[in-house]
Enzyme design. Structure first.
Site, PDB file in Angstrom:
ATOM      1  N   SER A  16       0.827  -1.216   0.000  1.00 30.35           N
ATOM      2  CA  SER A  16       0.000   0.000   0.000  1.00 30.35           C
ATOM      3  C   SER A  16       0.862   1.267   0.000  1.00 30.35           C
ATOM      4  O   SER A  16       0.462   2.282  -0.566  1.00 30.35           O
ATOM      5  CB  SER A  16      -0.981   0.001   1.168  1.00 30.35           C
ATOM      6  OG  SER A  16      -0.304   0.165   2.386  1.00 30.35           O
ATOM      7  N   ILE A  92      16.553  -7.741   6.008  1.00 31.41           N
ATOM      8  CA  ILE A  92      17.645  -6.807   6.287  1.00 31.41           C
ATOM      9  C   ILE A  92      18.668  -6.891   5.166  1.00 31.41           C
ATOM     10  O   ILE A  92      19.082  -7.986   4.774  1.00 31.41           O
ATOM     11  CB  ILE A  92      18.258  -7.106   7.669  1.00 31.41           C
ATOM     12  CG1 ILE A  92      17.199  -6.805   8.744  1.00 31.41           C
ATOM     13  CG2 ILE A  92      19.514  -6.285   7.909  1.00 31.41           C
ATOM     14  CD1 ILE A  92      17.566  -7.269  10.124  1.00 31.41           C
ATOM     15  N   LEU A  93      19.056  -5.733   4.644  1.00 32.67           N
ATOM     16  CA  LEU A  93      20.047  -5.707   3.555  1.00 32.67           C
ATOM     17  C   LEU A  93      21.460  -5.703   4.145  1.00 32.67           C
ATOM     18  O   LEU A  93      21.682  -5.171   5.241  1.00 32.67           O
ATOM     19  CB  LEU A  93      19.826  -4.462   2.687  1.00 32.67           C
ATOM     20  CG  LEU A  93      18.501  -4.433   1.917  1.00 32.67           C
ATOM     21  CD1 LEU A  93      18.194  -3.023   1.404  1.00 32.67           C
ATOM     22  CD2 LEU A  93      18.531  -5.431   0.750  1.00 32.67           C
ATOM     23  N   HIS A 109       8.958   3.066   8.778  1.00 37.54           N
ATOM     24  CA  HIS A 109       8.779   2.173   9.924  1.00 37.54           C
ATOM     25  C   HIS A 109       7.578   2.654  10.743  1.00 37.54           C
ATOM     26  O   HIS A 109       7.435   3.852  10.986  1.00 37.54           O
ATOM     27  CB  HIS A 109      10.052   2.166  10.780  1.00 37.54           C
ATOM     28  CG  HIS A 109       9.986   1.183  11.899  1.00 37.54           C
ATOM     29  ND1 HIS A 109      10.119  -0.168  11.703  1.00 37.54           N
ATOM     30  CD2 HIS A 109       9.734   1.360  13.228  1.00 37.54           C
ATOM     31  CE1 HIS A 109       9.979  -0.791  12.860  1.00 37.54           C
ATOM     32  NE2 HIS A 109       9.745   0.113  13.798  1.00 37.54           N
ATOM     33  N   ASP A 145      16.814   0.136  11.520  1.00 35.83           N
ATOM     34  CA  ASP A 145      15.895   1.244  11.847  1.00 35.83           C
ATOM     35  C   ASP A 145      16.591   2.392  12.591  1.00 35.83           C
ATOM     36  O   ASP A 145      15.989   3.027  13.477  1.00 35.83           O
ATOM     37  CB  ASP A 145      14.694   0.723  12.675  1.00 35.83           C
ATOM     38  CG  ASP A 145      13.863  -0.293  11.903  1.00 35.83           C
ATOM     39  OD1 ASP A 145      13.802  -0.206  10.664  1.00 35.83           O
ATOM     40  OD2 ASP A 145      13.286  -1.202  12.541  1.00 35.83           O
ATOM     41  N   GLU A 174       1.113   6.887   7.089  1.00 35.82           N
ATOM     42  CA  GLU A 174       2.291   6.467   6.310  1.00 35.82           C
ATOM     43  C   GLU A 174       2.126   6.864   4.842  1.00 35.82           C
ATOM     44  O   GLU A 174       3.075   7.282   4.186  1.00 35.82           O
ATOM     45  CB  GLU A 174       2.480   4.949   6.396  1.00 35.82           C
ATOM     46  CG  GLU A 174       2.911   4.448   7.753  1.00 35.82           C
ATOM     47  CD  GLU A 174       3.201   2.955   7.744  1.00 35.82           C
ATOM     48  OE1 GLU A 174       3.735   2.449   6.746  1.00 35.82           O
ATOM     49  OE2 GLU A 174       2.886   2.274   8.747  1.00 35.82           O
TER      50      GLU A 174
HETATM   51  C1  GAR Z   1       3.928  -0.661   6.851  1.00 33.88           C
HETATM   52  O1  GAR Z   1       3.159  -0.409   7.996  1.00 33.88           O
HETATM   53  C2  GAR Z   1       5.385  -0.354   7.115  1.00 33.88           C
HETATM   54  O2  GAR Z   1       5.578   0.736   7.960  1.00 33.88           O
HETATM   55  C3  GAR Z   1       5.832  -1.625   7.774  1.00 33.88           C
HETATM   56  O3  GAR Z   1       5.190  -2.651   7.054  1.00 33.88           O
HETATM   57  C4  GAR Z   1       3.953  -2.157   6.534  1.00 33.88           C
HETATM   58  C5  GAR Z   1       3.947  -2.418   5.044  1.00 33.88           C
HETATM   59  O4  GAR Z   1       2.703  -2.096   4.500  1.00 33.88           O
HETATM   60  N1  GAR Z   1       7.264  -1.766   7.717  1.00 33.88           N
HETATM   61  C6  GAR Z   1       7.967  -2.347   8.659  1.00 33.88           C
HETATM   62  O5  GAR Z   1       7.476  -2.841   9.655  1.00 33.88           O
HETATM   63  C7  GAR Z   1       9.452  -2.373   8.407  1.00 33.88           C
HETATM   64  N2  GAR Z   1      10.146  -2.827   9.564  1.00 33.88           N
HETATM   65  P1  GAR Z   1       2.532  -1.995   2.913  1.00 33.88           P
HETATM   66  O6  GAR Z   1       3.148  -3.258   2.325  1.00 33.88           O
HETATM   67  O7  GAR Z   1       1.039  -1.956   2.723  1.00 33.88           O
HETATM   68  O8  GAR Z   1       3.239  -0.743   2.449  1.00 33.88           O
END
Ligand code: GAR
Length: 187
Positions: A16, A92-93, A109, A145, A174
Site C-alpha cells: 500500500s 535486512i540488507l 517504519h 531502523d 504512512e
Molecule cells: C507498513 O506499515 C510499514 O511501515 C511496515 O510494514 C507495513 C507495510 O505495508 N514496515 C515495517 O514494519 C518495516 N520494519 P505496505 O506493504 O502496505 O506498504
C-alpha cells in the site's frame, strides 16, 4: 519535472505504501519516478499493483541473501536506478548493499523511532503506557531502523486501541508521510 530520479521500490507484501508513492509520483513536480518494483515474496499483493499500473517488477527469492542482492543490483544497474525506497520490505540488507547506495536508500517504519525498532511494533507499543505512536521515514544505514530521520508523524493512542485499529490509523499517515519525505529530500 523532466529529470525525475529513477527509483526502485522494494516490497514484501501488501504494497500500500508503494501504491501511495506511485500515485503521488504522477504529479509533474514529484521528484522521483518508480521504474522498478522488487519483491522477495512472489505472493506480494504489491506485485499485482505493479502489473496493473505497468511498472516493471521482479521477484527474487531472498533465501540466499548474496544471490538476492546480486540479482537486485544487476537489475538496478540495468535500469539506471539511483534511489531505493523500502516499503514494507521485511528483509535486512547487507552492509555491502547499503554502502553501494549510501544515503540513497530510505525506509518507512510504523513507530516513532528510535522507539520500537524491529518487528511486531504495534503489539509492543500497546504493551506500554505510551499515549502516542506514529511512523517514521528514515535513511537506511547499517544498523536496523537507526539511520537519520527524515520525517515523522505522531498519532494518539486511544483508550480502547487495538493492534488493528492502531495499525490502520498509522498506515493512513504512512501513505502521506512517505511521499512528503521524498519531496523533502529532493527539494
Ligand atoms: C507498513 O506499515 C510499514 O511501515 C511496515 O510494514 C507495513 C507495510 O505495508 N514496515 C515495517 O514494519 C518495516 N520494519 P505496505 O506493504 O502496505 O506498504
Amino acid at each position: 519535472m523532466v529529470n525525475k530520479i529513477k527509483t526502485c521500490v522494494f516490497i514484501s507484501g501488501r504494497g500500500s505504501n508503494f501504491l501511495s508513492i506511485l500515485k503521488y509520483s504522477r504529479d509533474y513536480n514529484f521528484p522521483i519516478k518508480i521504474e522498478l518494483v522488487i519483491s522477495n515474496n512472489i505472493k506480494a499483493k504489491g506485485l499485482i499493483y505493479a502489473n496493473k499500473y505497468g511498472i516493471p517488477f521482479k521477484f527474487f527469492s531472498s533465501s540466499n541473501q548474496k544471490n538476492f542482492e546480486r540479482n537486485c543490483l544487476k537489475e538496478i544497474k540495468k535500469r539506471k536506478i539511483k534511489f531505493i525506497c523500502l516499503a514494507g520490505f521485511m528483509k535486512i540488507l547487507s552492509n555491502n548493499f547499503i554502502n553501494s547506495f549510501r544515503n540513497r536508500i530510505i525506509n518507512i517504519h510504523p513507530s516513532l523511532l528510535p522507539k520500537f525498532k524491529g518487528l511486531n511494533t504495534h503489539k509492543r507499543v500497546l504493551n506500554t503506557k505510551d499515549k502516542y505512536s506514529g511512523c517514521t521515514v528514515h535513511f537506511v544505514n547499517s544498523k536496523l531502523d537507526s539511520g537519520k530521520i527524515i520525517l515523522q508523524k505522531k498519532v494518539s493512542i486511544d483508550k480502547n486501541e487495538t493492534k488493528k485499529s492502531l495499525q490502520e490509523k498509522i498506515l493512513k499517515q504512512e501513505h502521506k508521510l512517505y511521499p512528503q519525505s521524498i519531496i523533502s529530500i529532493f527539494k
